[in-house]
Motif scaffolding. Structure first.
Motif: not given
Ligand code: ZN
Length: 167
Positions: A50-52, A88-90, A130-132, A134-136
């Motif tokens: 999702p970040q891209v 943090g997050c890109l 966990c962070h990645e 969560d993005h989904l």
């Protein structure tokens, strides 16, 4: 391979849930390759599709340089304990917060060959997994942060990083 543009949190795409990957098509393989290149370009330790701008359940994690985990349809199957650290997050450049994450997690995912595998990680690896994931589900670390770092704290961190480079 190509470097992809990372979207920031003013883009509503980051808040949407991603679809599972069925068949692993050449497009998914291309996506993985491009995401790895993008992760290296931005010097991050994880990136989710999702970040891209792609709403598919795909992520890459690289905490130890050279050890890349390709995660297709990842799920957390076990978690244990609690850790608290700076995150943090890109997609949220310059913003850092304190979050609580499981101390240890086991994630089941598929690799690009469609093989199911499990990774167990502690520390930064557990945090990144966990962070990645969560993005989904459209979740960002700021949703979980117990507090965000102040400008003074960020300044101190930056100074610390510069001193590390000099020594
Ligand atoms: Zn992120």
């Amino acid at each position: 391979m190509a470097t992809l543009r990372i979207i920031s949190d003013d883009d509503p795409t980051l808040r949407k849930s991603s679809r599972e990957v069925g068949e692993i098509t050449p497009r998914i393989i291309q996506l993985l390759d491009d995401m790895i290149e993008t992760l290296h370009e931005y010097d991050g330790c994880g990136l989710a599709a999702p970040q891209v701008g792609v709403l598919r359940r795909v992520a890459v994690v690289e905490v130890e340089p050279g050890t890349i985990y390709e995660l297709i349809n990842p799920v957390i199957v076990e978690k244990e304990g609690v850790q608290e650290d700076i995150e943090g997050c890109l997609s949220l450049p310059g913003r850092w917060g304190i979050t609580q994450r499981p101390a240890k997690v086991t994630v089941r995912a598929k690799n690009r060959h469609g093989e199911s595998y499990e990774i167990t990680g502690t520390g930064l690896l557990a945090r990144a997994l966990c962070h990645e994931i969560d993005h989904l589900d459209g979740v960002l670390f700021i949703d979980k942060a117990t507090r965000m770092l102040t400008e003074e704290e960020l300044e101190a961190l930056r100074e610390g990083a510069e001193e590390d480079e000099e020594s």
